[in-house]
Design an enzyme around this catalytic site. Structure first.
Site, mmCIF file in Angstrom:
data_model
loop_
_atom_site.group_PDB
_atom_site.id
_atom_site.type_symbol
_atom_site.label_atom_id
_atom_site.label_comp_id
_atom_site.label_asym_id
_atom_site.label_seq_id
_atom_site.Cartn_x
_atom_site.Cartn_y
_atom_site.Cartn_z
ATOM 1 N N GLU A 1 0.834 -1.214 0.000
ATOM 2 C CA GLU A 1 0.000 0.000 0.000
ATOM 3 C C GLU A 1 0.863 1.257 0.000
ATOM 4 O O GLU A 1 0.679 2.139 0.845
ATOM 5 C CB GLU A 1 -0.901 0.020 1.229
ATOM 6 C CG GLU A 1 -2.038 -0.962 1.184
ATOM 7 C CD GLU A 1 -3.068 -0.713 2.295
ATOM 8 O OE1 GLU A 1 -2.747 -0.024 3.272
ATOM 9 O OE2 GLU A 1 -4.192 -1.208 2.159
ATOM 10 N N GLU B 1 -6.905 -7.414 0.095
ATOM 11 C CA GLU B 1 -7.248 -7.371 1.520
ATOM 12 C C GLU B 1 -8.711 -6.989 1.613
ATOM 13 O O GLU B 1 -9.074 -5.835 1.381
ATOM 14 C CB GLU B 1 -6.413 -6.331 2.276
ATOM 15 C CG GLU B 1 -4.987 -6.742 2.523
ATOM 16 C CD GLU B 1 -4.215 -5.714 3.353
ATOM 17 O OE1 GLU B 1 -4.842 -4.983 4.150
ATOM 18 O OE2 GLU B 1 -2.992 -5.632 3.180
HETATM 19 C C1 GLA Z 1 -3.876 -2.126 5.384
HETATM 20 C C2 GLA Z 1 -2.569 -2.863 5.491
HETATM 21 C C3 GLA Z 1 -2.671 -4.073 6.399
HETATM 22 C C4 GLA Z 1 -3.450 -3.737 7.649
HETATM 23 C C5 GLA Z 1 -4.816 -3.212 7.271
HETATM 24 C C6 GLA Z 1 -5.681 -2.840 8.450
HETATM 25 O O1 GLA Z 1 -4.643 -2.647 4.418
HETATM 26 O O2 GLA Z 1 -2.078 -3.257 4.246
HETATM 27 O O3 GLA Z 1 -1.383 -4.484 6.720
HETATM 28 O O4 GLA Z 1 -2.747 -2.780 8.364
HETATM 29 O O5 GLA Z 1 -4.661 -2.037 6.550
HETATM 30 O O6 GLA Z 1 -5.838 -3.883 9.307
#
Ligand code: GLA
Ligand code: CA
Length: 810
Positions: A188, A265
Site C-alpha cells: 500500500e 485485503e
Molecule cells: C492495510 C494494510 C494491512 C493492515 C490493514 C488494516 O490494508 O495493508 O497491513 O494494516 O490495513 O488492518
C-alpha cells in the site's frame, strides 16, 4: 511386450498431466504453473479464483499452525496469504532467525501438505498493526534514515534481508514445485507517498532474491493505486466489508480491461486500539461481499481470516495521532483469536460451499486443545522497577536526553533523572516529546502522567524546593506502523522544558546532565530484577558516571521512589496445573505493563481496556508449577492477583468519563463556507473564498443526501494556502454531537485515521444538524477541505448541505 507396456504407461501419464504441468527432471517434483490470463488467473492453464485466507505465523504458536491452516481450508479457502515480518527475523542487524515460531518455510510446507497455495508479502514494510510495520527498530540508529525511500542504508538492509527471505522461500515457489503462487512488492505504498523509483527498486530486489519467475503484484486502494502502479506488476485493490465492489474496481477496469480482479485485503473486521471499544463488522455484510466477488469471479484474500495475537511487544500503533494497538488481533475475524469458529465462520462457510464446484467442504477440524480455568492466584513476590535496570548513561553538560535507540534498546522503559532549579511559583513542565507513557516524580513524589495517546505534552509543577530532583519514567509502546510517522523513536526524543510565568516575565529552563536509565522488556532481565532485590545493583555503568551519582541512584532506589503509590514494579506468582489448556489471563487487578508466563511474553495489558484478558496458549503451559511475572509500570489497585478465565474479555472500557462536553457556540463570523456536497462515493473538495486562519475546523451538516437522520464522514483533510493537505499528526476531536459505538466503533477520530474504510457516524435517534469540531493542535491557514464519504454503495449518511467554520475561539 514389456517395452510396449512402458510406452503405453508413459503415453498415458503424458496425457493425464495437463500440458502446463511438467516434471522437474533434476528432483522429480511435479511442477505447476500459475499465470495471469484474460480476466482471470490461470493455474495449470485453467481459470483459477484465488480464495485466500490471511493468517500471520508469528501471531499463532507454532504448535497450532496446522490446526489454523486446516480451519481455513474447512472454510473453503484454497490459499493462505502471509506477510513476512522483517523485525522478528532480524532482531539485530545481521542476526537472522528463521527457526521455531519464525520458521516460515515450514509454515509454507504445512500449507502445501494441506493442499493449499501460498501468497507471500515480504515487505519490507507490511503495516499489519505490527511494531513499526515490520521494520526493525535498529534502523533508527541511523538518525537521518529515510524509511521506505531510496536511502542507501535502508535499501542495502532491505536487499540483505530479502536475500535471506529468498533463501527460505524461493525454493517453495510454484515454479520450483512449491505452494507459492504470488509475491507482493511493498505494501500500500500509495497511502505513504508517490515514488515509483523506490517501488521499482523494491520490485528488483524481490526479483533478485529468487522471485524472478513467480507472479508479482502490488496492492493499494482504488483511490491511489495509480500513483505508484508499475506496468509489469499485477494490481490488486484493498477494501473492507461493506464497500461498493464495482466502484472499487472501476478505475482498474478502465486502465486494464483484461486484467484479473483481486481484492488483496478484504477486511473482515478491524483492529482494536487501547481506550476504544472493540471493533466488529457485521457478518452479513462480509459474507455478502465475498458472495458478490465470487459470483463475479473476483479473487480475494480475507484479511484477517484468523487474526491471532500480537504477542510480546509486537503490537504496533496507528497514526495520525498515536493510537497503540491492543495485544489481541482477534479482528472480529471468522476464526477467533484462539482458533475457534465464530458465527461469522459458519455463515461464510455456507456461502463458500456454493462456490466449491458442487463438492462438500472438508470437515472443520477439532480443536487441538481444550479451554481451562485457572483459579485466582497471588503474585506476592515484588521487586522494585529500578531493579530491572541494566544500563546507565549520563548526558554531561547537555540538555539532550537519550532515546531507547541511543541506549541500544528496542523495547522497554527508561528513567530519566536530573537536578531541578528552585522555583517560587508553579511552572509548566513539557516533554519534547514523550514517547509514549510518562509518569513524573519530584523527589520521588508522584506529580502526574503525560500520555501520548491523549496528545498530552505538559503538566503543571508545584513550586520546587532547593536541591530537588526530577524523575521521569517513560514506557514505550508499539512503534507506529502506518503513515509517515513510522520513524517513531522511543523515550524522550529531545529534551524537557520548565516554563515559569512571573507576571510579565516568562522564563524557560532546560534541565541538564540527565541520568538515563534503561529497563529492557526482557524476561531474563525480569528474573534478574528478583535476584537483585536484596543485592547491590550490579550495573553496567557508563564510565562517565561518578560515584556520587551512582550513590544518588542507589539512595533513590532505597527510598523506593516510584513505590509511593500503587507500587509499580515486577510481580511474580505461580499456579499449579493437573491438565494444560488454553486460557485467558485476567489482568484487571493490575495497571499497565507486560506479562511473561514460563518465559513466554504474552503481550501488553492496560486497565483502560477494552482488552482485559490476555490469551495464554495451553501449549506454553505445563503440568505442575507455572510461573507468571508481571511488569506493572503503574502498579495494581489492590492485591496483585490473576486468574485464568474460559472466555476472553476484549470489550470492557475503564476510561474515566469525561464530563459532558458542551456544544461549542458557532458564531456567524467563524463561517468560511456553505454549500452542498455531491451525492455518491469518492473524494470531494471545497475551496473557501478566502484563506481562513484558526485552530478549530468545524463541519456542520445540515441534512443528508438520503433525507435521513444519520451523518457520516470517512476522511477529512484541511488544505493549506497552496491547496496541499495539512498534516493531521496533532489533530484531536474537540466535539462531535453524537458517535455511534453500538457496533464497530464509529467514533469521530475515524475522520483522520488515514483509513478510507473507517468512518464517523452519528447514533440512531439523533437528528440533523450534526456537528464535528476538529482541534488541529495549532492555528493554521486553511484554504479549503477535502472530504470522503463512506465507501459503501450509495455512500450512506453522506452530508448534503454544510457549513464550515474556522476559528481560534472555541
Ligand atoms: C492495510 C494494510 C494491512 C493492515 C490493514 C488494516 O490494508 O495493508 O497491513 O494494516 O490495513 O488492518
Ligand atoms: Ca477513516
Amino acid at each position: 511386450m514389456e517395452i510396449k507396456k512402458t510406452i503405453k504407461i508413459c503415453l498415458l501419464s503424458f496425457l493425464l498431466l495437463s500440458p502446463f504441468m511438467h516434471v522437474n527432471a533434476s528432483n522429480n517434483v511435479k511442477v505447476s504453473t500459475f499465470a495471469v490470463g484474460e480476466n482471470t488467473f490461470l493455474l495449470d492453464g485453467h481459470p483459477f479464483v484465488v480464495k485466500a485466507a490471511e493468517v500471520h505465523y508469528p501471531r499463532i504458536p507454532r504448535a497450532y499452525w496446522e490446526h489454523r491452516i486446516k480451519m481455513c481450508k474447512a472454510l473453503g479457502m484454497n490459499t493462505i496469504c502471509i506477510y513476512v515480518f522483517w523485525n522478528i527475523h532480524e532482531p539485530q542487524e545481521n542476526h537472522f532467525d528463521f527457526t521455531g515460531n519464525n520458521d516460515l518455510a515450514e509454515f509454507c510446507r504445512l500449507v502445501k501438505k494441506n493442499g493449499m497455495y501460498v501468497i507471500v508479502r515480504p515487505g519490507p514494510y507490511v503495516c499489519a498493526e505490527w511494531e513499526m510495520g515490520g521494520l526493525p527498530w535498529w534502523l533508527l540508529k541511523k538518525k537521518d534514515i529515510a524509511l521506505r525511500e531510496q536511502d542507501p542504508y535502508f535499501m542495502k538492509r532491505v536487499e540483505i534481508f530479502e536475500k535471506e527471505v529468498g533463501k527460505q522461500l524461493a525454493p517453495l515457489t510454484i515454479q520450483n514445485g512449491g505452494p507459492i503462487i504470488m509475491v507482493q512488492v511493498e505494501n500500500e505504498y500509495g497511502s505513504y507517498g508517490e515514488n515509483k523509483p523506490y517501488v521499482s527498486a523494491i520490485r528488483d530486489i524481490v526479483k533478485k532474491s529468487g522471485f524472478d519467475k513467480v507472479t508479482l503484484f502490488q496492492c493499494d486502494w482504488s483511490s491511489n493505486f495509480t500513483k505508484n502502479g508499475l506496468d509489469d506488476l499485477v494490481w490488486t485493490m484493498n477494501f473492507g466489508t461493506g464497500a461498493n465492489i464495482d466502484e472499487q474496481f472501476k478505475l482498474l477496469g478502465k486502465l486494464r480491461p483484461n486484467a484479473p480482479k483481486m481484492c488483496s485485503e478484504f477486511w473482515s473486521g478491524w483492529f482494536d486500539k487501547w481506550g476504544a471499544r472493540h471493533e466488529t463488522r457485521p457478518s452479513s455484510e462480509m459474507v455478502a461481499g465475498i458472495d458478490e466477488m465470487l459470483s463475479k469471479g473476483i479473487s480475494f484474500s480475507l484479511y484477517m481470516t484468523h487474526g491471532g495475537t500480537s504477542f510480546g511487544h509486537w503490537a504496533g500503533a496507528n497514526s495520525p495521532g498515536f493510537a497503540p494497538d491492543v495485544t489481541s488481533y482477534d479482528y472480529d475475524a471468522p476464526i477467533n483469536e484462539y482458533g475457534m469458529p465464530t458465527p461469522k465462520f459458519w455463515e461464510l462457510r455456507k456461502t463458500m460451499e456454493k462456490y466449491n464446484d458442487g463438492k462438500k467442504l472438508p470437515a472443520v477440524p477439532k480443536s487441538p486443545i481444550s479451554i481451562i480455568n485457572i483459579p485466582k492466584f497471588s503474585l506476592s513476590e515484588h521487586s522494585n522497577l529500578l531493579n530491572g535496570m541494566d544500563s546507565i548513561a549520563i548526558t554531561n553538560n547537555s540538555d539532550k536526553m537519550l532515546t531507547f535507540e541511543d541506549m541500544n534498546m528496542g523495547w522497554g522503559s527508561m528513567v530519566y533523572i536530573a537536578d531541578l532549579p528552585e522555583t517560587k511559583s508553579n511552572s509548566i513542565l513539557t516533554l519534547n516529546e514523550c514517547h509514549d507513557y510518562s509518569r513524573i516524580f519530584i523527589n520521588g513524589k508522584y506529580i502526574g502522567t503525560i500520555d501520548r495517546v491523549k496528545n498530552e505534552k505538559s503538566i503543571e509543577l508545584p513550586p520546587i524546593a532547593k536541591n530537588s530532583m526530577i524523575q521521569v519514567f517513560v514506557e514505550g509502546m508499539g512503534r507506529i506502523n502506518f503513515g509517515r510517522a513510522i520513524k517513531d523513536y522511543k523515550g524522550i526524543t529531545k529534551d524537557v522544558t520548565i516554563t515559569t510565568d512571573n507576571g510579565n516575565v516568562q522564563t524557560t529552563y532546560k534541565p541538564k546532565n540527565w541520568i538515563n536509565i534503561r529497563i529492557k522488556d526482557d524476561y531474563t532481565q525480569a528474573l534478574k530484577a528478583f535476584e537483585m532485590s536484596n543485592k547491590q545493583i550490579d550495573l553496567v555503568i557508563d564510565k562517565s558516571i561518578s560515584v556520587s551519582m551512582f550513590n544518588g541512584i542507589e539512595s533513590l532506589k532505597t527510598e523506593k521512589w516510584l513505590d509511593n503509590i500503587n507500587k509499580p514494579g515486577y510481580y511474580r506468582g505461580y499456579f499449579n496445573l493437573k491438565k494444560v489448556g488454553d486460557t485467558f489471563l485476567n489482568m484487571e487487578a493490575f495497571g499497565k505493563g507486560l506479562v511473561y508466563v514460563n518465559g513466554h511474553s504474552l503481550g501488553r495489558f492496560w486497565n483502560i481496556g477494552p482488552q482485559q484478558t490476555l490469551y495464554l496458549p495451553g501449549c506454553w503451559l505445563k503440568k505442575g508449577r507455572n510461573e507468571v511475572i508481571v511488569l506493572d509500570v503503574i502498579g495494581p489497585k489492590g492485591s496483585p492477583v490473576c486468574y485464568g478465565q474460559n472466555k476472553p474479555e476484549l470489550d470492557k472500557l475503564n476510561l474515566e468519563r469525561s464530563s459532558n462536553i458542551k456544544k461549542p457556540e458557532l458564531k456567524k463570523e467563524y463561517l468560511v463556507a456553505s454549500g452542498s456536497f455531491e451525492a455518491g462515493n469518492g473524494w470531494q473538495k471545497v475551496k473557501f473564498n478566502t484563506l481562513s486562519t484558526g485552530r478549530y475546523l468545524v463541519i456542520e451538516g445540515l441534512n443528508s443526501q438520503e433525507g435521513k437522520e444519520k451523518a457520516s464522514i470517512a476522511e477529512l483533510y484541511a488544505l493549506d494556502a497552496n491547496g496541499k493537505r495539512l498534516s493531521r499528526e496533532s489533530w484531536t476531536i474537540k466535539y462531535a454531537d453524537s458517535e455511534d459505538v453500538s457496533n464497530g466503533n464509529k467514533t469521530a477520530d475515524k475522520v483522520f485515521d488515514l483509513q478510507e474504510s473507517t468512518y464517523w457516524a452519528t447514533q440512531s435517534g439523533v437528528s440533523f444538524p450534526h456537528v464535528l469540531v476538529v482541534d488541529m493542535g495549532s492555528s493554521n491557514s486553511v484554504s479549503g477541505i477535502e472530504y470522503l464519504p463512506r465507501a459503501e454503495q450509495g455512500a450512506p449518511g453522506s452530508i448534503k448541505n454544510y457549513n464550515i467554520y474556522i476559528t481560534n475561539d472555541l
